[in-house]
Scaffold this motif. Structure first.
Motif, PDB file in Angstrom:
ATOM      1  N   LEU A  46       3.556  -6.883   2.795  1.00 55.32           N
ATOM      2  CA  LEU A  46       2.994  -6.720   1.448  1.00 55.32           C
ATOM      3  C   LEU A  46       3.058  -8.029   0.667  1.00 55.32           C
ATOM      4  O   LEU A  46       2.082  -8.428   0.025  1.00 55.32           O
ATOM      5  CB  LEU A  46       3.747  -5.632   0.672  1.00 55.32           C
ATOM      6  CG  LEU A  46       3.313  -4.198   0.876  1.00 55.32           C
ATOM      7  CD1 LEU A  46       4.248  -3.270   0.113  1.00 55.32           C
ATOM      8  CD2 LEU A  46       1.881  -3.974   0.459  1.00 55.32           C
ATOM      9  N   ALA A  47       4.187  -8.690   0.725  1.00 51.87           N
ATOM     10  CA  ALA A  47       4.345  -9.948  -0.002  1.00 51.87           C
ATOM     11  C   ALA A  47       3.365 -11.004   0.511  1.00 51.87           C
ATOM     12  O   ALA A  47       2.846 -11.809  -0.269  1.00 51.87           O
ATOM     13  CB  ALA A  47       5.780 -10.448   0.113  1.00 51.87           C
ATOM     14  N   ALA A  48       3.077 -10.995   1.818  1.00 54.28           N
ATOM     15  CA  ALA A  48       2.158 -11.970   2.406  1.00 54.28           C
ATOM     16  C   ALA A  48       0.729 -11.808   1.888  1.00 54.28           C
ATOM     17  O   ALA A  48      -0.066 -12.747   1.966  1.00 54.28           O
ATOM     18  CB  ALA A  48       2.183 -11.850   3.927  1.00 54.28           C
ATOM     19  N   GLN A  49       0.416 -10.646   1.351  1.00 58.47           N
ATOM     20  CA  GLN A  49      -0.930 -10.407   0.828  1.00 58.47           C
ATOM     21  C   GLN A  49      -1.131 -10.993  -0.573  1.00 58.47           C
ATOM     22  O   GLN A  49      -2.242 -11.031  -1.077  1.00 58.47           O
ATOM     23  CB  GLN A  49      -1.239  -8.903   0.824  1.00 58.47           C
ATOM     24  CG  GLN A  49      -1.258  -8.290   2.205  1.00 58.47           C
ATOM     25  CD  GLN A  49      -2.267  -8.950   3.113  1.00 58.47           C
ATOM     26  OE1 GLN A  49      -3.423  -9.127   2.754  1.00 58.47           O
ATOM     27  NE2 GLN A  49      -1.819  -9.333   4.304  1.00 58.47           N
ATOM     28  N   ASN A  50      -0.044 -11.400  -1.203  1.00 57.08           N
ATOM     29  CA  ASN A  50      -0.099 -11.995  -2.551  1.00 57.08           C
ATOM     30  C   ASN A  50      -0.837 -11.114  -3.550  1.00 57.08           C
ATOM     31  O   ASN A  50      -1.649 -11.598  -4.339  1.00 57.08           O
ATOM     32  CB  ASN A  50      -0.719 -13.397  -2.505  1.00 57.08           C
ATOM     33  CG  ASN A  50       0.153 -14.364  -1.749  1.00 57.08           C
ATOM     34  OD1 ASN A  50       1.365 -14.375  -1.929  1.00 57.08           O
ATOM     35  ND2 ASN A  50      -0.444 -15.159  -0.893  1.00 57.08           N
ATOM     36  N   ILE A  51      -0.541  -9.839  -3.540  1.00 59.46           N
ATOM     37  CA  ILE A  51      -1.140  -8.895  -4.478  1.00 59.46           C
ATOM     38  C   ILE A  51      -0.274  -8.864  -5.729  1.00 59.46           C
ATOM     39  O   ILE A  51       0.949  -8.800  -5.638  1.00 59.46           O
ATOM     40  CB  ILE A  51      -1.218  -7.475  -3.872  1.00 59.46           C
ATOM     41  CG1 ILE A  51      -1.985  -7.485  -2.551  1.00 59.46           C
ATOM     42  CG2 ILE A  51      -1.837  -6.495  -4.863  1.00 59.46           C
ATOM     43  CD1 ILE A  51      -1.828  -6.204  -1.743  1.00 59.46           C
ATOM     44  N   THR A  52      -0.905  -8.904  -6.868  1.00 60.39           N
ATOM     45  CA  THR A  52      -0.198  -8.796  -8.142  1.00 60.39           C
ATOM     46  C   THR A  52      -0.636  -7.510  -8.820  1.00 60.39           C
ATOM     47  O   THR A  52      -1.833  -7.201  -8.868  1.00 60.39           O
ATOM     48  CB  THR A  52      -0.525  -9.999  -9.048  1.00 60.39           C
ATOM     49  OG1 THR A  52      -0.147 -11.195  -8.368  1.00 60.39           O
ATOM     50  CG2 THR A  52       0.223  -9.918 -10.364  1.00 60.39           C
ATOM     51  N   VAL A  53       0.335  -6.772  -9.324  1.00 62.51           N
ATOM     52  CA  VAL A  53       0.014  -5.540 -10.038  1.00 62.51           C
ATOM     53  C   VAL A  53      -0.789  -5.907 -11.277  1.00 62.51           C
ATOM     54  O   VAL A  53      -0.416  -6.809 -12.029  1.00 62.51           O
ATOM     55  CB  VAL A  53       1.294  -4.763 -10.426  1.00 62.51           C
ATOM     56  CG1 VAL A  53       0.954  -3.493 -11.202  1.00 62.51           C
ATOM     57  CG2 VAL A  53       2.128  -4.433  -9.196  1.00 62.51           C
ATOM     58  N   PHE A  60       5.153  -2.188 -13.991  1.00 64.62           N
ATOM     59  CA  PHE A  60       5.252  -3.421 -13.194  1.00 64.62           C
ATOM     60  C   PHE A  60       4.052  -4.358 -13.334  1.00 64.62           C
ATOM     61  O   PHE A  60       3.789  -5.159 -12.435  1.00 64.62           O
ATOM     62  CB  PHE A  60       5.492  -3.098 -11.711  1.00 64.62           C
ATOM     63  CG  PHE A  60       6.630  -2.170 -11.475  1.00 64.62           C
ATOM     64  CD1 PHE A  60       7.933  -2.598 -11.650  1.00 64.62           C
ATOM     65  CD2 PHE A  60       6.416  -0.846 -11.104  1.00 64.62           C
ATOM     66  CE1 PHE A  60       8.996  -1.739 -11.437  1.00 64.62           C
ATOM     67  CE2 PHE A  60       7.471   0.018 -10.893  1.00 64.62           C
ATOM     68  CZ  PHE A  60       8.765  -0.423 -11.062  1.00 64.62           C
ATOM     69  N   GLY A  61       3.315  -4.278 -14.422  1.00 57.80           N
ATOM     70  CA  GLY A  61       2.169  -5.170 -14.632  1.00 57.80           C
ATOM     71  C   GLY A  61       2.568  -6.631 -14.487  1.00 57.80           C
ATOM     72  O   GLY A  61       3.541  -7.087 -15.070  1.00 57.80           O
ATOM     73  N   GLY A  62       1.825  -7.373 -13.674  1.00 58.48           N
ATOM     74  CA  GLY A  62       2.091  -8.787 -13.444  1.00 58.48           C
ATOM     75  C   GLY A  62       3.067  -9.071 -12.322  1.00 58.48           C
ATOM     76  O   GLY A  62       3.210 -10.219 -11.898  1.00 58.48           O
ATOM     77  N   ASP A  63       3.759  -8.062 -11.817  1.00 54.48           N
ATOM     78  CA  ASP A  63       4.722  -8.264 -10.719  1.00 54.48           C
ATOM     79  C   ASP A  63       3.987  -8.347  -9.379  1.00 54.48           C
ATOM     80  O   ASP A  63       2.907  -7.788  -9.206  1.00 54.48           O
ATOM     81  CB  ASP A  63       5.723  -7.117 -10.643  1.00 54.48           C
ATOM     82  CG  ASP A  63       6.711  -7.108 -11.790  1.00 54.48           C
ATOM     83  OD1 ASP A  63       6.668  -8.033 -12.626  1.00 54.48           O
ATOM     84  OD2 ASP A  63       7.527  -6.168 -11.855  1.00 54.48           O
ATOM     85  N   GLN A  74       0.206  -0.269  -8.229  1.00 51.48           N
ATOM     86  CA  GLN A  74      -1.083  -0.918  -8.007  1.00 51.48           C
ATOM     87  C   GLN A  74      -2.118   0.080  -7.494  1.00 51.48           C
ATOM     88  O   GLN A  74      -3.285   0.034  -7.902  1.00 51.48           O
ATOM     89  CB  GLN A  74      -0.937  -2.095  -7.035  1.00 51.48           C
ATOM     90  CG  GLN A  74      -2.224  -2.848  -6.766  1.00 51.48           C
ATOM     91  CD  GLN A  74      -2.845  -3.481  -8.001  1.00 51.48           C
ATOM     92  OE1 GLN A  74      -2.220  -3.635  -9.044  1.00 51.48           O
ATOM     93  NE2 GLN A  74      -4.106  -3.857  -7.893  1.00 51.48           N
ATOM     94  N   ALA A  75      -1.715   0.999  -6.644  1.00 43.47           N
ATOM     95  CA  ALA A  75      -2.650   2.024  -6.158  1.00 43.47           C
ATOM     96  C   ALA A  75      -3.162   2.882  -7.315  1.00 43.47           C
ATOM     97  O   ALA A  75      -4.346   3.231  -7.369  1.00 43.47           O
ATOM     98  CB  ALA A  75      -1.968   2.896  -5.098  1.00 43.47           C
ATOM     99  N   GLN A  76      -2.281   3.211  -8.232  1.00 52.28           N
ATOM    100  CA  GLN A  76      -2.682   4.027  -9.382  1.00 52.28           C
ATOM    101  C   GLN A  76      -3.682   3.292 -10.277  1.00 52.28           C
ATOM    102  O   GLN A  76      -4.661   3.876 -10.737  1.00 52.28           O
ATOM    103  CB  GLN A  76      -1.456   4.444 -10.194  1.00 52.28           C
ATOM    104  CG  GLN A  76      -0.540   5.412  -9.469  1.00 52.28           C
ATOM    105  CD  GLN A  76      -1.239   6.685  -9.087  1.00 52.28           C
ATOM    106  OE1 GLN A  76      -1.734   6.829  -7.973  1.00 52.28           O
ATOM    107  NE2 GLN A  76      -1.319   7.611 -10.008  1.00 52.28           N
ATOM    108  N   ILE A  77      -3.463   2.021 -10.517  1.00 53.19           N
ATOM    109  CA  ILE A  77      -4.361   1.286 -11.412  1.00 53.19           C
ATOM    110  C   ILE A  77      -5.694   1.000 -10.721  1.00 53.19           C
ATOM    111  O   ILE A  77      -6.733   0.947 -11.375  1.00 53.19           O
ATOM    112  CB  ILE A  77      -3.699   0.002 -11.975  1.00 53.19           C
ATOM    113  CG1 ILE A  77      -4.467  -0.488 -13.216  1.00 53.19           C
ATOM    114  CG2 ILE A  77      -3.594  -1.079 -10.946  1.00 53.19           C
ATOM    115  CD1 ILE A  77      -4.428   0.456 -14.391  1.00 53.19           C
ATOM    116  N   ILE A  78      -5.696   0.846  -9.401  1.00 52.27           N
ATOM    117  CA  ILE A  78      -6.964   0.704  -8.679  1.00 52.27           C
ATOM    118  C   ILE A  78      -7.811   1.948  -8.883  1.00 52.27           C
ATOM    119  O   ILE A  78      -9.021   1.855  -9.124  1.00 52.27           O
ATOM    120  CB  ILE A  78      -6.722   0.429  -7.177  1.00 52.27           C
ATOM    121  CG1 ILE A  78      -6.206  -0.990  -6.984  1.00 52.27           C
ATOM    122  CG2 ILE A  78      -7.997   0.651  -6.368  1.00 52.27           C
ATOM    123  CD1 ILE A  78      -5.753  -1.301  -5.564  1.00 52.27           C
TER     124      ILE A  78
END
Length: 146
Positions: A46-53, A60-63, A74-78
């Protein structure tokens, strides 16, 4: 006249019970290691994907997405963003020729991927928890025979 006080003797040693206890402890250790390894691999990927909430997420916005809670957030906000883009319609509700269908489809795939990682974290935690239980059961069996 015989003494009415009962006498207690220690439990006889049962080699089979001690062996099962030892095997339970070993199985528990394997489960804990497997759970920890799974947790680490999912976190690393997950960290390797460099996804930011997204900043407008409820939590966790911005994490960086690198754990079960950030992946879930992040799934919820998508989902929220996709529904806003499609006028509140899901992929299945859009007409086949609607250009927004691809947006809904991509959102659905992204959410499914993030939820898969959330499930993987749950399975890893379950495995480690069961490992602890097996260790405790094995330790108990071995204590009963000493």
């Amino acid at each position: 006249m015989s003494d009415p006080t009962p006498t207690y003797t220690s439990a006889p040693r049962h080699k089979g019970v001690r062996t099962v206890g030892l095997l339970s402890i070993i199985a528990g250790l394997v489960l804990i290691v497997a759970g920890a390894a799974t947790w680490w691999v999912v976190t690393d990927q997950l960290a390797a994907q460099n996804i930011t909430v997204s900043e407008d997420a409820d939590w966790f916005g911005g994490d960086q997405v690198n754990g079960p809670l950030t992946a879930y957030s992040q799934a919820q906000i998508i989902d929220k963003h996709a529904l806003e883009a499609t006028g509140g319609k899901t992929y299945a509700e859009l007409e086949q020729d609607d250009p927004l269908r691809e947006t809904a489809m991509n959102a659905s795939f992204l959410r499914a991927s993030l939820f898969t990682s959330v499930v993987a974290y749950g399975v890893a935690l379950f495995a480690a928890g069961m490992g602890l239980m097996w260790i405790l059961m094995g330790w108990s069996l071995r204590k009963l025979t000493t």
